[in-house]
Write an enzyme that holds these catalytic residues in place. Structure first.
Site, PDB file in Angstrom:
ATOM      1  N   HIS A  99      11.299 -10.042  16.194  1.00  0.00           N
ATOM      2  CA  HIS A  99      12.405  -9.111  17.035  1.00  0.00           C
ATOM      3  C   HIS A  99      11.912  -7.665  16.527  1.00  0.00           C
ATOM      4  O   HIS A  99      11.543  -7.416  15.344  1.00  0.00           O
ATOM      5  CB  HIS A  99      13.726  -9.563  16.352  1.00  0.00           C
ATOM      6  N   CYS A 100      11.693  -6.930  17.656  1.00  0.00           N
ATOM      7  CA  CYS A 100      11.175  -5.621  17.502  1.00  0.00           C
ATOM      8  C   CYS A 100      12.544  -4.657  17.477  1.00  0.00           C
ATOM      9  O   CYS A 100      13.171  -4.683  18.535  1.00  0.00           O
ATOM     10  CB  CYS A 100      10.253  -5.050  18.655  1.00  0.00           C
TER      11      CYS A 100
END
Length: 334
Positions: free
Chosen positions: A172-173
């Protein structure tokens, strides 16, 4: 300083949580126990809640910070470096290169942040579960996600930030406010490489401008009077100090973009390695934990096996899979 120390300590605890086998995690845990005796409990709770909101819930804060940093760099480049370089008759194509790269980077940013990374739903679960085989070590058949109440397909993972299971989950960025999965991995790779190219181009042009200033002023062959009243030849340290006093914002920006280029360059190399070997960040981390030692699986007779990457199909096919994720029909043809 006191608050920063608290934030840094708690941040390390959040990063290292769940990794008790790590020496860094054990050291951080010990330091946290010591500091917990000094730091007020209320401040600890507030800090934990703030960090949890930042890193474990969806937020546009880092997106805004990303845009602000990019705007600050390009603002300084436009109003300072571009003007000076234009007067020094730098080639126009070279000066416009960072803007061209910015257009491509913004496009990849929008596509990656808005694209569906591969969210697994009840309607597409049956087809996604057939794409990848279970390796029996990192991914085992029959594991049900307690939140989504569905069997996890191989190479998938539940994202606690987005509260969904993602097909071929990478990570997850927070900078994109989105997960990186099978369907937007190509946009993420292009975004990452264009961002590194943006930083490298701005750093190169800025450094070339400062070098040109030094050469035109013939400063390297000059001299200066030190604090003791003695004449000394110009050294590199004096030159850097002089440039910083003459162009403080430009030199500061150059240091920032050089550091950014090094960090992004290293991360690009890591992502290229993952792409060439057909692995995700999630799989790489799991294989680091279990791949170097015999890992007890749920297979019959509890056999102990060593992790092997069964998804790699060769360099070309691995790269192709990033830009054209396989479907059930394609897998059946093989």
């Amino acid at each position: 300083v006191y608050v920063c120390l608290v934030l840094a300590t708690v941040a390390l605890l959040c990063v290292c949580s769940g990794r008790k086998e790590s020496p860094l995690a054990r050291s951080t845990s010990g330091a946290g126990q010591v500091l917990s005796c000094v730091i007020p409990a209320q401040l600890q709770r507030v800090t934990h809640r703030a960090l949890h909101r930042l890193f474990h819930t969806r937020s546009c804060l880092f997106v805004g910070l990303h845009v602000a940093l990019q705007a600050a760099v390009y603002g300084e480049y436009t109003w300072e470096v571009f003007g000076y370089c234009w007067e020094l008759q730098f080639h126009p194509v070279l000066l416009l290169l960072p803007y061209l790269l910015l257009v491509g980077n913004v496009g990849c940013f929008v596509l990656c942040s808005r694209a569906n990374p591969g969210i697994i739903t009840k309607s597409n679960h049956a087809s996604l579960v057939k794409i990848y085989a279970y390796d029996g070590v990192l991914f085992q058949k029959g594991i049900v996600c307690p939140t989504c109440n569905m069997e996890k397909p191989a190479r998938s993972k539940h994202c606690s930030v987005c509260s969904v299971c993602v097909h071929r989950f990478d990570h997850h960025c927070v900078w994109l406010n989105n997960c990186i999965g099978a369907f937007n991995a190509k946009y993420f790779c292009l975004y990452l490489f264009t961002l590194a190219a943006v930083a490298a181009s701005v750093a190169s042009i800025t450094a070339a401008f400062l070098v040109q200033v030094v050469l035109l002023s013939d400063m390297m062959h000059g001299s200066y009077i030190d604090d003791q009243g003695q004449e000394r030849a110009v050294e590199m340290l004096f030159l850097i100090q002089h440039l910083f006093l003459t162009f403080p914002r430009i030199v500061f920006m150059l240091g920032f973009v050089i550091l950014l280029t090094l960090v992004l360059g290293a991360y690009c190399c890591f992502n290229l390695y993952l792409a060439l070997t057909n692995r995700t960040s999630n799989e790489w981390y799991k294989s680091r934990r279990y791949g170097r030692s015999h890992y007890l699986t749920s297979q019959p007779h509890d056999r102990r096996v060593v992790y092997q990457n069964i998804y790699s199909k060769g360099v070309w096919m691995n790269l192709k899979e990033i830009f054209k994720p396989p479907t059930v029909l394609e897998r059946k043809k093989k």
